[in-house]
Design a protein around this motif. Structure first.
Motif, PDB file in Angstrom:
ATOM      1  N   MET A  33      -4.121 -39.435-177.715  1.00 27.11           N
ATOM      2  CA  MET A  33      -4.982 -39.041-176.138  1.00 27.11           C
ATOM      3  C   MET A  33      -3.585 -38.335-176.045  1.00 27.11           C
ATOM      4  N   GLY A  34      -2.421 -38.133-176.702  1.00 30.66           N
ATOM      5  CA  GLY A  34      -1.837 -37.138-176.980  1.00 30.66           C
ATOM      6  C   GLY A  34      -2.500 -35.656-177.271  1.00 30.66           C
ATOM      7  N   GLU A  35      -3.883 -35.489-178.192  1.00 35.85           N
ATOM      8  CA  GLU A  35      -4.800 -34.226-178.792  1.00 35.85           C
ATOM      9  C   GLU A  35      -5.378 -34.418-177.633  1.00 35.85           C
ATOM     10  N   LYS A  36      -6.554 -35.213-176.745  1.00 37.64           N
ATOM     11  CA  LYS A  36      -6.650 -34.554-175.967  1.00 37.64           C
ATOM     12  C   LYS A  36      -5.858 -34.024-174.563  1.00 37.64           C
ATOM     13  N   LEU A  37      -4.746 -34.412-174.369  1.00 39.75           N
ATOM     14  CA  LEU A  37      -3.642 -34.018-173.433  1.00 39.75           C
ATOM     15  C   LEU A  37      -3.629 -32.465-173.659  1.00 39.75           C
ATOM     16  N   LYS A  39      -5.742 -30.677-175.613  1.00 41.63           N
ATOM     17  CA  LYS A  39      -6.650 -29.575-175.651  1.00 41.63           C
ATOM     18  C   LYS A  39      -6.428 -29.375-174.060  1.00 41.63           C
ATOM     19  N   HIS A  40      -6.658 -30.037-173.523  1.00 38.46           N
ATOM     20  CA  HIS A  40      -6.987 -29.744-171.386  1.00 38.46           C
ATOM     21  C   HIS A  40      -5.573 -29.095-171.099  1.00 38.46           C
ATOM     22  N   LYS A  41      -5.328 -28.572-171.803  1.00 35.77           N
ATOM     23  CA  LYS A  41      -3.929 -27.594-171.277  1.00 35.77           C
ATOM     24  C   LYS A  41      -2.255 -28.574-170.311  1.00 35.77           C
ATOM     25  N   PHE A  42      -2.025 -29.599-170.988  1.00 38.40           N
ATOM     26  CA  PHE A  42      -1.266 -30.093-169.929  1.00 38.40           C
ATOM     27  C   PHE A  42      -0.259 -29.825-170.681  1.00 38.40           C
ATOM     28  N   GLN A  43       1.004 -30.678-170.555  1.00 38.72           N
ATOM     29  CA  GLN A  43       2.413 -30.313-171.114  1.00 38.72           C
ATOM     30  C   GLN A  43       3.157 -31.342-171.784  1.00 38.72           C
ATOM     31  N   VAL A  44       2.909 -31.380-172.450  1.00 41.17           N
ATOM     32  CA  VAL A  44       3.230 -32.390-173.307  1.00 41.17           C
ATOM     33  C   VAL A  44       3.690 -32.525-174.949  1.00 41.17           C
ATOM     34  N   THR A  45       5.019 -33.576-174.601  1.00 37.50           N
ATOM     35  CA  THR A  45       5.792 -33.994-175.949  1.00 37.50           C
ATOM     36  C   THR A  45       4.896 -34.859-176.407  1.00 37.50           C
ATOM     37  N   GLU A  46       4.892 -35.373-177.545  1.00 37.06           N
ATOM     38  CA  GLU A  46       3.910 -36.168-178.259  1.00 37.06           C
ATOM     39  C   GLU A  46       5.531 -36.338-179.961  1.00 37.06           C
ATOM     40  N   ASN A  47       5.647 -37.822-179.978  1.00 39.64           N
ATOM     41  CA  ASN A  47       6.007 -38.679-180.558  1.00 39.64           C
ATOM     42  C   ASN A  47       7.144 -38.194-181.876  1.00 39.64           C
ATOM     43  N   PRO A  48       8.399 -38.229-180.519  1.00 38.88           N
ATOM     44  CA  PRO A  48       9.702 -36.668-181.672  1.00 38.88           C
ATOM     45  C   PRO A  48      10.095 -38.104-182.588  1.00 38.88           C
ATOM     46  N   HIS A  49       9.717 -38.985-182.673  1.00 40.09           N
ATOM     47  CA  HIS A  49      10.168 -39.659-184.080  1.00 40.09           C
ATOM     48  C   HIS A  49       9.299 -39.705-185.282  1.00 40.09           C
ATOM     49  N   GLY A  50       7.333 -39.436-184.484  1.00 40.82           N
ATOM     50  CA  GLY A  50       6.626 -40.087-185.412  1.00 40.82           C
ATOM     51  C   GLY A  50       6.091 -40.680-184.862  1.00 40.82           C
ATOM     52  N   ILE A  51       5.236 -41.371-185.936  1.00 40.10           N
ATOM     53  CA  ILE A  51       4.284 -42.722-185.063  1.00 40.10           C
ATOM     54  C   ILE A  51       4.852 -43.669-185.043  1.00 40.10           C
ATOM     55  N   ALA A 255     -15.370 -44.239-178.762  1.00 36.76           N
ATOM     56  CA  ALA A 255     -14.301 -44.849-178.050  1.00 36.76           C
ATOM     57  C   ALA A 255     -13.075 -44.752-177.472  1.00 36.76           C
ATOM     58  N   THR A 256     -12.600 -43.851-177.840  1.00 37.49           N
ATOM     59  CA  THR A 256     -11.220 -42.589-177.459  1.00 37.49           C
ATOM     60  C   THR A 256     -12.532 -42.056-176.379  1.00 37.49           C
ATOM     61  N   GLN A 257     -12.628 -41.811-176.795  1.00 43.41           N
ATOM     62  CA  GLN A 257     -13.783 -40.594-175.517  1.00 43.41           C
ATOM     63  C   GLN A 257     -13.710 -40.569-174.180  1.00 43.41           C
ATOM     64  N   TYR A 258     -14.224 -42.495-174.071  1.00 40.90           N
ATOM     65  CA  TYR A 258     -14.724 -43.620-173.132  1.00 40.90           C
ATOM     66  C   TYR A 258     -13.111 -43.935-172.340  1.00 40.90           C
ATOM     67  N   VAL A 259     -12.540 -43.912-172.999  1.00 40.79           N
ATOM     68  CA  VAL A 259     -11.081 -44.829-173.220  1.00 40.79           C
ATOM     69  C   VAL A 259     -10.471 -42.858-172.609  1.00 40.79           C
ATOM     70  N   TRP A 260     -10.787 -42.148-173.238  1.00 36.68           N
ATOM     71  CA  TRP A 260      -9.612 -40.557-172.282  1.00 36.68           C
ATOM     72  C   TRP A 260     -10.694 -40.503-170.858  1.00 36.68           C
ATOM     73  N   GLU A 261     -11.906 -40.929-170.835  1.00 38.32           N
ATOM     74  CA  GLU A 261     -12.635 -40.750-169.709  1.00 38.32           C
ATOM     75  C   GLU A 261     -12.135 -41.498-168.852  1.00 38.32           C
ATOM     76  N   LYS A 262     -12.161 -42.846-168.206  1.00 40.81           N
ATOM     77  CA  LYS A 262     -11.639 -43.925-168.315  1.00 40.81           C
ATOM     78  C   LYS A 262     -10.382 -43.816-167.611  1.00 40.81           C
ATOM     79  N   PHE A 263      -9.392 -42.825-168.615  1.00 37.76           N
ATOM     80  CA  PHE A 263      -8.231 -42.321-167.935  1.00 37.76           C
ATOM     81  C   PHE A 263      -7.889 -41.374-167.306  1.00 37.76           C
ATOM     82  N   VAL A 264      -8.517 -40.641-167.320  1.00 35.73           N
ATOM     83  CA  VAL A 264      -9.200 -39.172-166.010  1.00 35.73           C
ATOM     84  C   VAL A 264      -9.275 -40.375-165.133  1.00 35.73           C
ATOM     85  N   ASN A 265      -9.865 -40.906-165.308  1.00 36.51           N
ATOM     86  CA  ASN A 265     -10.490 -40.719-164.166  1.00 36.51           C
ATOM     87  C   ASN A 265      -9.766 -41.984-162.736  1.00 36.51           C
TER      88      ASN A 265
END
Length: 333
Positions: A33-37, A39-51, A255-265
């Protein structure tokens, strides 16, 4: 004829916009999800300790950001010629202790600043199974939960399934700490649809059940908490192995794209959805590779999109457009 079950998704009280700052923390699905956010230019800090997979490690990591925890060599251990932290993913490991500590402490300080100004934090929980250090483990501390095993021997750990009450206690305390540190933050909980089959099918389902029950209890208890049903979208809506990768564990691109589209909506206002479409056209233009870059047609294409991007920069100055402008400008001859 219907081939899958769709359901309505409730929207959060505060929808996500590009002006907002976000922190994402948790399982590998967080990074999808972070990768998609990003890519679409949101201001994101992702997993500062890692997964991170389990709620204890997630809570400890966020507490480290709040408290600006300074890690020292005593917090590390050396194994297979590298220095590691039981709290961090292997990407924070180093050949020397200083190398590891520099990466760890820089990330913690950056995360402290990011969390303080964050409008949203998305916490994705993957498993209620925890691996605690045994007396054979390097840098053993009784009751310590390992966020990552760093491929250490199996007898360095003992496995335990957290109870719903234990998860509630950990997360309830974390939520109070978060709201005290950043009163305006909205917490978005998700359960990862990644199946932890190394524990076993039945054990995976027990684990997910614990997480789901705990999270829904908290969402009902606190304001400014929201549950996004990523798990249910994959397990109950799509509900087919064709939406998994070859390992039958990780959701695939579709599947990830489907979840992303639902998240956006569900989670973004209409003006943000419209902006996403504009960003997508610019992203496609950057990815376009011409067979003959010097042709008049391609040069006109680059100039058109440079102008379009300059207009977007004027309309949305809070979005970073430098990379795209650099690409179009450098290729115009």
């Amino acid at each position: 004829m219907k081939f899958h079950y769709e359901f309505d998704i409730k929207s959060p009280a505060k929808k996500i916009q590009h002006q907002h700052h976000m922190m994402l923390i948790g399982s590998c699905f967080t990074e999808n999800m972070g990768e998609k956010l990003q890519k679409h230019k949101f201001q994101v800090t992702e997993n500062p300790h890692g997964i991170l997979f389990n709620p204890v490690s997630v809570a400890e990591a966020i507490t480290d950001y709040i408290e600006q925890t300074l890690f020292t060599e005593t917090d590390l251990f050396c194994y297979n010629e590298c220095w590691h932290s039981w709290k961090h993913h292997s990407r924070f490991s180093g050949i020397t202790a200083n190398e590891a500590l520099q990466k760890i402490n820089t990330s913690v300080q950056d995360a402290h600043v990011a969390l303080k100004k964050a409008d949203h934090i998305m916490i994705t929980l993957g498993s209620a199974w925890v691996y605690m250090l045994s007396e054979k483990a390097a840098n053993f501390k009784k009751g310590k939960v390992a966020a990552n095993n760093h491929k250490a021997p199996a007898d360095w750990f003992t496995k335990k399934l957290l109870t719903t009450e234990e998860v509630l206690r950990v997360l309830d305390n974390l939520i109070h700490r978060l709201f005290h540190f950043n009163p305006g933050i909205q917490i978005i909980f998700t359960i990862s649809p990644v199946r932890h089959l190394r524990e076993g099918v039945i054990e995976n389902n027990k684990s997910k059940a614990v997480l789901i029950q705990a999270v829904h209890h908290l969402v009902e208890k606190f304001e400014n908490l929201y549950y996004f049903p990523a798990y249910e979208l994959v397990i109950d809506d799509l509900r087919d192995y064709r939406f998994y990768a070859e390992d039958l564990v990780h959701p695939n691109f579709h599947a990830t794209q489907y979840v992303w589209e639902k998240f956006v909506n569900a989670c973004m206002p209409d003006e943000t959805k419209s902006l996403l479409k504009e960003i997508a056209t610019i992203n496609l233009a950057v990815q376009h590779k011409a067979f003959n870059p010097s042709t008049t047609q391609h040069q006109a294409f680059l100039k058109t999109y440079r102008e379009k991007t300059l207009q977007m920069q004027m309309l949305y100055p809070f979005i970073m457009w430098e990379k795209e402008l650099s690409y179009f400008s450098e290729n115009i001859r």
